[in-house]
Design a protein around this motif. Structure first.
Motif, mmCIF file in Angstrom:
data_model
loop_
_atom_site.group_PDB
_atom_site.id
_atom_site.type_symbol
_atom_site.label_atom_id
_atom_site.label_comp_id
_atom_site.label_asym_id
_atom_site.label_seq_id
_atom_site.Cartn_x
_atom_site.Cartn_y
_atom_site.Cartn_z
ATOM 1 N N LYS A 143 0.819 -1.210 0.000
ATOM 2 C CA LYS A 143 0.000 0.000 0.000
ATOM 3 C C LYS A 143 0.856 1.264 0.000
ATOM 4 N N CYS A 144 2.158 1.113 0.171
ATOM 5 C CA CYS A 144 3.057 2.280 0.273
ATOM 6 C C CYS A 144 2.931 3.173 -0.958
ATOM 7 N N ILE A 145 2.747 4.491 -0.746
ATOM 8 C CA ILE A 145 2.649 5.449 -1.845
ATOM 9 C C ILE A 145 3.951 6.221 -2.048
ATOM 10 N N GLU A 146 4.984 5.840 -1.310
ATOM 11 C CA GLU A 146 6.305 6.472 -1.411
ATOM 12 C C GLU A 146 6.223 7.990 -1.257
ATOM 13 N N CYS A 147 5.548 8.395 -0.191
ATOM 14 C CA CYS A 147 5.525 9.811 0.174
ATOM 15 C C CYS A 147 6.805 10.202 0.907
ATOM 16 N N PHE A 148 7.520 9.201 1.430
ATOM 17 C CA PHE A 148 8.781 9.355 2.138
ATOM 18 C C PHE A 148 8.641 10.097 3.464
ATOM 19 N N LEU A 149 7.424 10.131 4.013
ATOM 20 C CA LEU A 149 7.261 10.704 5.347
ATOM 21 C C LEU A 149 7.977 9.855 6.393
ATOM 22 N N CYS A 150 7.939 8.531 6.214
ATOM 23 C CA CYS A 150 8.647 7.655 7.154
ATOM 24 C C CYS A 150 10.144 7.884 7.096
ATOM 25 N N GLN A 151 10.656 8.120 5.901
ATOM 26 C CA GLN A 151 12.083 8.396 5.740
ATOM 27 C C GLN A 151 12.436 9.721 6.421
ATOM 28 N N ASP A 152 11.540 10.692 6.296
ATOM 29 C CA ASP A 152 11.801 12.011 6.855
ATOM 30 C C ASP A 152 11.796 11.997 8.373
ATOM 31 N N THR A 153 10.862 11.263 8.969
ATOM 32 C CA THR A 153 10.747 11.295 10.427
ATOM 33 C C THR A 153 11.729 10.355 11.121
ATOM 34 N N CYS A 154 12.321 9.417 10.392
ATOM 35 C CA CYS A 154 13.282 8.476 10.990
ATOM 36 C C CYS A 154 14.514 9.252 11.448
ATOM 37 N N HIS A 155 14.774 9.228 12.748
ATOM 38 C CA HIS A 155 15.881 10.043 13.267
ATOM 39 C C HIS A 155 17.240 9.586 12.747
ATOM 40 N N ALA A 156 17.346 8.294 12.370
ATOM 41 C CA ALA A 156 18.626 7.808 11.839
ATOM 42 C C ALA A 156 18.962 8.465 10.509
ATOM 43 N N VAL A 157 17.938 8.909 9.778
ATOM 44 C CA VAL A 157 18.136 9.642 8.528
ATOM 45 C C VAL A 157 18.098 11.139 8.770
ATOM 46 N N ARG A 158 17.138 11.582 9.549
ATOM 47 C CA ARG A 158 16.869 13.007 9.744
ATOM 48 C C ARG A 158 17.982 13.721 10.505
ATOM 49 N N ASP A 159 18.493 13.078 11.555
ATOM 50 C CA ASP A 159 19.427 13.748 12.457
ATOM 51 C C ASP A 159 20.888 13.383 12.233
ATOM 52 N N HIS A 160 21.143 12.415 11.351
ATOM 53 C CA HIS A 160 22.530 11.955 11.185
ATOM 54 C C HIS A 160 22.833 11.790 9.699
ATOM 55 N N GLU A 161 23.297 12.846 9.091
ATOM 56 C CA GLU A 161 23.599 12.830 7.666
ATOM 57 C C GLU A 161 24.600 11.731 7.328
ATOM 58 N N GLU A 162 25.491 11.439 8.270
ATOM 59 C CA GLU A 162 26.524 10.437 8.017
ATOM 60 C C GLU A 162 25.958 9.023 7.895
ATOM 61 N N ASN A 163 24.729 8.813 8.351
ATOM 62 C CA ASN A 163 24.125 7.478 8.265
ATOM 63 C C ASN A 163 23.585 7.151 6.880
ATOM 64 N N LYS A 164 23.364 8.174 6.067
ATOM 65 C CA LYS A 164 22.648 7.957 4.814
ATOM 66 C C LYS A 164 23.367 6.998 3.867
ATOM 67 N N ALA A 165 24.684 6.980 3.897
ATOM 68 C CA ALA A 165 25.409 6.086 2.993
ATOM 69 C C ALA A 165 25.148 4.621 3.334
#
Length: 256
Positions: A143-165
């Protein structure tokens, strides 16, 4: 019945900018995107915002409303605090392009890193047969519509740029979980271990199951409880359960 509301909208380009305040008339039953369109038509014709379907199914109008990731087209004005300004900002986890528009190419890069469904040998499309319970188990994730709200609110992505790789984020770990549950996925026969990939390539260990991704999902997918936690359990069983380890050594199929 109409009333007037204050909107404070972040305006700028490339991360540089500030808030601009507007007063706008609100009609009964309207959503935030209606008011953004009214502002574009009457006061701010150069205001940049993404949108497409206005029905909560394309995921385009993702932004933050009063600090919470939301779809603008699914956020009714009646649900926001009365008498307080409506504060609109772009998704904070991703680079700003202009105004409410962000560069979400990170997500598309992560999508390409997840190996697609591996068709079973000897079966052509249209010949796949599955039990109904196996169809239903991952149906929720589709059912995912790929709005990426989950990606945005995930602190591992949101607060730590170094984690994205190293970290794919909840949306794409959910995709790995969906494929790992698929009874016809032949990834293992083709040399791909999805559970090892989840841990080693997609950063499953970065997720500490705070459930913030589930809380903002507009499709009400239980991302944490039904995808991420079970995937973590299967990875832990594979690596640390001695009975599972022994079964793998003697060729027994692991239990999902």
């Amino acid at each position: 019945m109409s009333y007037e509301s204050e909107f404070r909208i972040w305006r700028g380009e490339g991360g540089e900018g500030g808030f601009t305040s507007y007063r706008v008339e609100v009609e009964e039953g309207e959503v935030v995107l209606d008011l953004v369109h009214r502002l574009q038509a009457t006061q701010a014709p150069d205001l940049a915002v993404r949108w497409n379907c206005k029905a909560g199914k394309c995921g385009s109008c993702s932004a933050e409303v009063n600090g919470r990731p939301r779809l603008l087209c699914m956020t009714r004005m009646s649900t926001l605090p009365a008498g307080e300004p409506v504060v609109l900002t772009p998704l904070r986890a991703f680079p700003s392009v202009r105004d409410l528009v962000t560069d979400v190419s990170f997500n598309y890069a992560k999508a390409r890193e997840v190996a697609s469904f591996a068709a079973p040998a000897g079966l052509a499309p249209g010949e796949y047969r599955m039990r109904q319970e196996d169809v239903e188990r991952p149906q929720e994730f589709r059912k995912c519509i790929e709005c990426f709200l989950c990606q945005d609110t995930c602190h591992a992505v949101r607060d730590h740029e170094e984690n994205k790789a190293a970290f794919a984020g909840p949306r794409f770990l959910m995709r790995v979980a969906e494929l790992d549950l698929h009874p016809l996925d032949a990834a293992a026969e083709q040399g791909l271990d999805r559970r090892d990939a989840a841990k080693e390539e997609h950063g499953l260990g970065y997720c500490n199951i705070t459930k913030c991704c589930t809380e903002v999902c507009p499709e009400h997918i239980r991302i944490t409880d039904n995808a991420l936690i079970p995937l973590k359990e299967r990875v832990a069983d594979r690596r640390y359960d001695p009975l599972v380890w022994l079964g793998a050594k003697i060729g027994l199929r692991p239990r999902d």
